[in-house]
Design a protein around this motif. Structure first.
Motif, PDB file in Angstrom:
ATOM      1  N   THR A 256      29.697  40.394  52.221  1.00  0.00           N
ATOM      2  CA  THR A 256      30.036  41.761  52.625  1.00  0.00           C
ATOM      3  C   THR A 256      31.335  41.759  53.419  1.00  0.00           C
ATOM      4  N   LEU A 257      31.472  40.819  54.351  1.00  0.00           N
ATOM      5  CA  LEU A 257      32.705  40.729  55.137  1.00  0.00           C
ATOM      6  C   LEU A 257      33.895  40.448  54.229  1.00  0.00           C
ATOM      7  N   LEU A 258      33.751  39.533  53.282  1.00  0.00           N
ATOM      8  CA  LEU A 258      34.853  39.237  52.367  1.00  0.00           C
ATOM      9  C   LEU A 258      35.236  40.465  51.541  1.00  0.00           C
ATOM     10  N   ARG A 259      34.269  41.213  51.080  1.00  0.00           N
ATOM     11  CA  ARG A 259      34.565  42.427  50.300  1.00  0.00           C
ATOM     12  C   ARG A 259      35.274  43.470  51.156  1.00  0.00           C
ATOM     13  N   ILE A 260      34.911  43.547  52.421  1.00  0.00           N
ATOM     14  CA  ILE A 260      35.602  44.467  53.336  1.00  0.00           C
ATOM     15  C   ILE A 260      37.030  43.981  53.577  1.00  0.00           C
ATOM     16  N   LEU A 261      37.211  42.679  53.790  1.00  0.00           N
ATOM     17  CA  LEU A 261      38.550  42.128  53.996  1.00  0.00           C
ATOM     18  C   LEU A 261      39.430  42.311  52.763  1.00  0.00           C
ATOM     19  N   ALA A 262      38.824  42.335  51.581  1.00  0.00           N
ATOM     20  CA  ALA A 262      39.570  42.527  50.328  1.00  0.00           C
ATOM     21  C   ALA A 262      39.864  43.999  50.053  1.00  0.00           C
ATOM     22  N   GLY A 263      39.269  44.892  50.826  1.00  0.00           N
ATOM     23  CA  GLY A 263      39.470  46.320  50.595  1.00  0.00           C
ATOM     24  C   GLY A 263      38.587  46.873  49.501  1.00  0.00           C
ATOM     25  N   LEU A 264      37.576  46.114  49.094  1.00  0.00           N
ATOM     26  CA  LEU A 264      36.676  46.557  48.024  1.00  0.00           C
ATOM     27  C   LEU A 264      35.490  47.342  48.562  1.00  0.00           C
ATOM     28  N   LEU A 265      35.259  47.237  49.842  1.00  0.00           N
ATOM     29  CA  LEU A 265      34.147  47.895  50.514  1.00  0.00           C
ATOM     30  C   LEU A 265      34.679  48.356  51.860  1.00  0.00           C
ATOM     31  N   PHE A 266      34.246  49.514  52.308  1.00  0.00           N
ATOM     32  CA  PHE A 266      34.735  50.038  53.574  1.00  0.00           C
ATOM     33  C   PHE A 266      33.708  49.825  54.677  1.00  0.00           C
ATOM     34  N   PRO A 267      34.186  49.464  55.866  1.00  0.00           N
ATOM     35  CA  PRO A 267      33.248  49.323  56.984  1.00  0.00           C
ATOM     36  C   PRO A 267      32.771  50.697  57.446  1.00  0.00           C
ATOM     37  N   ASP A 268      31.595  50.730  58.061  1.00  0.00           N
ATOM     38  CA  ASP A 268      31.113  51.981  58.646  1.00  0.00           C
ATOM     39  C   ASP A 268      31.922  52.324  59.888  1.00  0.00           C
ATOM     40  N   SER A 269      32.337  51.295  60.605  1.00  0.00           N
ATOM     41  CA  SER A 269      33.228  51.471  61.751  1.00  0.00           C
ATOM     42  C   SER A 269      34.066  50.216  61.890  1.00  0.00           C
ATOM     43  N   GLY A 270      35.147  50.351  62.631  1.00  0.00           N
ATOM     44  CA  GLY A 270      36.078  49.249  62.784  1.00  0.00           C
ATOM     45  C   GLY A 270      37.214  49.362  61.783  1.00  0.00           C
ATOM     46  N   THR A 271      38.145  48.433  61.876  1.00  0.00           N
ATOM     47  CA  THR A 271      39.326  48.466  61.015  1.00  0.00           C
ATOM     48  C   THR A 271      39.648  47.084  60.463  1.00  0.00           C
ATOM     49  N   VAL A 272      40.351  47.078  59.332  1.00  0.00           N
ATOM     50  CA  VAL A 272      40.914  45.865  58.754  1.00  0.00           C
ATOM     51  C   VAL A 272      42.397  46.143  58.544  1.00  0.00           C
ATOM     52  N   SER A 273      43.222  45.195  58.965  1.00  0.00           N
ATOM     53  CA  SER A 273      44.669  45.342  58.815  1.00  0.00           C
ATOM     54  C   SER A 273      45.238  44.148  58.074  1.00  0.00           C
TER      55      SER A 273
ATOM     56  N   GLN B 142      23.825  31.885  57.123  1.00  0.00           N
ATOM     57  CA  GLN B 142      22.685  31.828  56.213  1.00  0.00           C
ATOM     58  C   GLN B 142      22.853  32.833  55.080  1.00  0.00           C
ATOM     59  N   SER B 143      22.068  32.647  54.019  1.00  0.00           N
ATOM     60  CA  SER B 143      22.032  33.625  52.937  1.00  0.00           C
ATOM     61  C   SER B 143      21.627  34.966  53.521  1.00  0.00           C
ATOM     62  N   GLY B 144      22.349  36.004  53.104  1.00  0.00           N
ATOM     63  CA  GLY B 144      22.025  37.344  53.578  1.00  0.00           C
ATOM     64  C   GLY B 144      22.596  37.686  54.944  1.00  0.00           C
ATOM     65  N   SER B 145      23.449  36.818  55.484  1.00  0.00           N
ATOM     66  CA  SER B 145      23.990  37.071  56.821  1.00  0.00           C
ATOM     67  C   SER B 145      25.227  37.967  56.830  1.00  0.00           C
ATOM     68  N   GLY B 146      25.740  38.334  55.644  1.00  0.00           N
ATOM     69  CA  GLY B 146      26.866  39.266  55.584  1.00  0.00           C
ATOM     70  C   GLY B 146      28.207  38.641  55.238  1.00  0.00           C
ATOM     71  N   LYS B 147      28.231  37.372  54.863  1.00  0.00           N
ATOM     72  CA  LYS B 147      29.492  36.703  54.532  1.00  0.00           C
ATOM     73  C   LYS B 147      30.203  37.395  53.366  1.00  0.00           C
TER      74      LYS B 147
ATOM     75  N   THR C 231      21.682  46.526  59.469  1.00  0.00           N
ATOM     76  CA  THR C 231      23.048  46.213  59.858  1.00  0.00           C
ATOM     77  C   THR C 231      23.315  44.751  59.522  1.00  0.00           C
ATOM     78  N   VAL C 232      24.296  44.535  58.643  1.00  0.00           N
ATOM     79  CA  VAL C 232      24.618  43.167  58.236  1.00  0.00           C
ATOM     80  C   VAL C 232      25.847  42.636  58.970  1.00  0.00           C
ATOM     81  N   LEU C 233      26.685  43.521  59.450  1.00  0.00           N
ATOM     82  CA  LEU C 233      27.837  43.139  60.261  1.00  0.00           C
ATOM     83  C   LEU C 233      27.871  44.056  61.476  1.00  0.00           C
ATOM     84  N   LYS C 234      28.016  43.463  62.642  1.00  0.00           N
ATOM     85  CA  LYS C 234      28.026  44.272  63.865  1.00  0.00           C
ATOM     86  C   LYS C 234      29.192  43.851  64.751  1.00  0.00           C
TER      87      LYS C 234
END
Length: 176
Positions: free
Chosen positions: A53-70, A46-51, A26-29
Motif C-alpha cells: 500500500t505504501l509503495l502504491r501511494i509513493l508511486a501515485g497509484l493510490l492516494f493517502p487518506d491524509s498526509g502528502t507525498v512529494s 509482516q504480510s498485510g502490514s501495508g508495505k 488502518t494499514v498506514l498511520k
C-alpha cells in the motif's frame, strides 16, 4: 560531507480500508519517509502490514487518506513518469508481446522507433530474454514475466524505482 537531494518524501501518510466485516482497518498511520537521491531503501514488515500500500501511494497509484507525498519537493498528484514500479504480480498487459510490454512507457515519450528498438534490444539482453520479443505473457514462466516487468520499469530510466517483492518468482541465480 555532501548532502544528497531529497527525491521522494512521504509526510504523515495515513491509509484506511474498509474490511470485509465492514469495519475500517488502518494499514498506514502517520508514516514518514524521506528518500535521498542515490539511496537504496528497504521496507520490511509482516504480510498485510501495508508495505505494498505504501509503495502504491509513493508511486501515485493510490492516494493517502491524509498526509502528502512529494517528488523532488513537488506534491505528487498521481502517477509520474519519473517513478517506475515492479509489481509482485507482474502487471503485464496480456494482449501485448514482450516487446510491446517493454515499449509501453517508451511510446509515451515519443521516441523514434529505432531508439525504442535499440533500448529494448539492450534490455532483452540484460534480462536474458533475447528471442522472446514476440511471445505473449501467457507463454512465459513466472520468472520470465517478472523479468519483463523489470525491463519495462527500467526502460523509461526513472528517477525512482519501486520494487514490490520483485524477486519472489525469480530463481536464485536470476535474483542474485
Amino acid at each position: 560531507m555532501e548532502t544528497q537531494n531529497v527525491i521522494l518524501q512521504a509526510t504523515q501518510v495515513t491509509k484506511t480500508f474498509i474490511g470485509e466485516n465492514g469495519r475500517p482497518k488502518t494499514v498506514l498511520k502517520k508514516v514518514n519517509l524521506t528518500v535521498h537521491e542515490g539511496e537504496f531503501v528497504t521496507i520490511l514488515g509482516q504480510s498485510g502490514s501495508g508495505k505494498s500500500t505504501l509503495l502504491r501511494i509513493l508511486a501515485g497509484l493510490l492516494f493517502p487518506d491524509s498526509g502528502t507525498v512529494s517528488l523532488e519537493n513537488v506534491p505528487l498528484k498521481g502517477p509520474d513518469e519519473s517513478i517506475s514500479m515492479v509489481f509482485q504480480s507482474y502487471a503485464l498487459y496480456p494482449w501485448l508481446t514482450v516487446y510491446d510490454n517493454i515499449a509501453f512507457g517508451l511510446l509515451a515519450q515519443s521516441l523514434p522507433p529505432q531508439a525504442i528498438a535499440e533500448k529494448i534490444g539492450g534490455l532483452l539482453k540484460l534480462i536474458g530474454l533475447t528471442g522472446y520479443e514476440q511471445a505473449r505473457p501467457r507463454e512465459l514462466s513466472g520468472g520470465m514475466r517478472q523479468r519483463v516487468g523489470f525491463a519495462r520499469a527500467l526502460a523509461v530510466e526513472p528517477k525512482v524505482l519501486l520494487l514490490d517483492e520483485p524477486f519472489s518468482s525469480l530463481d536464485i541465480f536470476t535474483a542474485l
